[in-house]
Design an enzyme around this catalytic site. Sequence first.
Site, short mmCIF file in Angstrom:
data_model
loop_
_atom_site.label_atom_id
_atom_site.label_comp_id
_atom_site.label_asym_id
_atom_site.label_seq_id
_atom_site.Cartn_x
_atom_site.Cartn_y
_atom_site.Cartn_z
N CYS A 45 -26.21 -4.03 -8.77
CA CYS A 45 -27.45 -4.26 -8.04
C CYS A 45 -27.18 -4.77 -6.63
O CYS A 45 -27.42 -5.95 -6.31
CB CYS A 45 -28.31 -5.26 -8.80
N GLU A 46 -26.62 -3.91 -5.79
CA GLU A 46 -26.34 -4.20 -4.39
C GLU A 46 -26.41 -2.88 -3.65
O GLU A 46 -25.83 -1.89 -4.12
CB GLU A 46 -24.90 -4.72 -4.19
N ARG A 91 0.80 -1.22 0.00
CA ARG A 91 0.00 0.00 0.00
C ARG A 91 0.84 1.28 0.00
O ARG A 91 0.53 2.23 -0.73
CB ARG A 91 -0.91 -0.01 1.23
C1 LIG Z 1 -0.67 -7.98 1.96
C2 LIG Z 1 0.65 -8.33 2.51
C3 LIG Z 1 1.68 -7.39 2.54
C4 LIG Z 1 1.51 -5.96 2.10
O1 LIG Z 1 0.82 -5.19 3.04
P1 LIG Z 1 0.65 -3.60 2.86
O2 LIG Z 1 -0.20 -3.22 3.99
O3 LIG Z 1 -0.01 -3.38 1.54
O4 LIG Z 1 2.02 -3.00 2.91
C5 LIG Z 1 2.92 -7.81 3.00
N1 LIG Z 1 3.13 -9.08 3.43
C6 LIG Z 1 2.14 -10.00 3.42
C7 LIG Z 1 2.43 -11.37 3.89
C8 LIG Z 1 0.87 -9.65 2.98
O5 LIG Z 1 -0.09 -10.57 2.99
#
Ligand SMILES: *Cc1c(COP(=O)(O)O)cnc(C)c1O
Length: 427
Positions: A355-356, A289
Amino acid sequence: MSYFSYKNGVLHAENVALSAIAQQFGSPTYVYSKAALVEHFSAYHDTCKLHGRDDTGAMICYSVKSNSNLAVLQLLNQLGSGFDIVSGGELLRVIAAGGDPRKVIFSGVGKSRDEMRLALSHDIFCFNVESIPELHRLNEVAGAMGKRAAISLRVNPNVDAKTHPYISTGLKENKFGVAYDEALACYRTAASLPHIEVVGIDCHIGSQLLDDAPLLEALDKVIELIDQLHSEGIQLHHLDIGGGIGITYDDEKPVAITDYLGRLFARVDAWRQQKYQGAPIKVMFEPGRSIVGNAGILLTEVQYLKHSAAKNFAVVDAAMNDLMRPAMYEAWHGVQAVLQRPTASQTYDVVGPVCESGDWLARSRSLAIEQGDLLAIMSAGAYGMTMASNYNTRGRAAEVMVDGDQAHLIRKRENPGDLFALESTLA
Ligand SMILES: *Cc1c(COP(=O)(O)O)cnc(C)c1O
């Protein structure tokens, strides 16, 4: 900085007007800023360098599930990223984008035999193993191929990430990882298996964390385990602290990557100095993210403005199948009109055609808009397109990457015909 800003009253991605993108590629369309991706990745990469860690001392494994478009993976690969995958499909994407499988780590609680074979055949960096049965299966699959599988155990440090329950993963009631108290026993088992090579330890406690305190708490618990393993003769070569740093959707103030990494490296360095005469250990990260979230928006066109006694609705051509986060987590995304109008604004719920009743993208937003106007759903670069579905037989959105004054189509819009091409009627 934001790479989505108004110029002459029109919202731009870098130097390209979003209205021009809609005209050329249609809507709904995901639009990413290349410069934003570079900036966010560099925050990790440059801070590692600043703390004396080259590519052998640190590895940033971008979490592919946050945004897996080939052009995104290609760019991050060029910048030196490794990749954290959660399926065989994601490994094939990384390879198709030019990524090096030897910089891939494989996370996830449900790896199949086929996925293990695929990953072993490409000699990935390591498997992040999440259970004892998985360890035994991996040992068996690797043995049949005449290989040894490098593993790290995903431990569950039982710290509260203080985030949304659906994106919190480090408490003992979560399905992820091996319980902290059972980790030593799991490592002993792993070390005894002939086709397993123990190389590291990892954890990932949750997502959209604004504060690094829970991550540093998890680090301390991981360090404690590494010391215990060391005293039993099990040497680890890396520690992987996972991803999880949050972004600003509304007014959140996430910790700066440079500050978080600075504190983390200071602790690691002090610990190595004190216990291991300064012998280094590789530190790994799995950010998703914080790299792509604010590098993307979802561009959508207002189909209808619907006024009722209780509410005003802006019915747009994007829906929950394009961006699931509001429906799934009641997530908040900013909404900006692409064209700034001088007229008075009204309060709208921004909803899609599906449709939700759960099909909404934003609620109670003050917008000055007319039918046919374009809206940008902000901060949609992570867990947007990768979570999209074809519900209501809606083709998934196009994706565009902007680089300066150039807009590149990086995924064509799906046609309805593509959606049922794999189906057949009865003979
Ligand atoms: C989803 C995930 C991430 C990434 O998480 P972010 O919050 O997007 O940084 C890292 N490691 C694992 C094992 C994940 O499942």
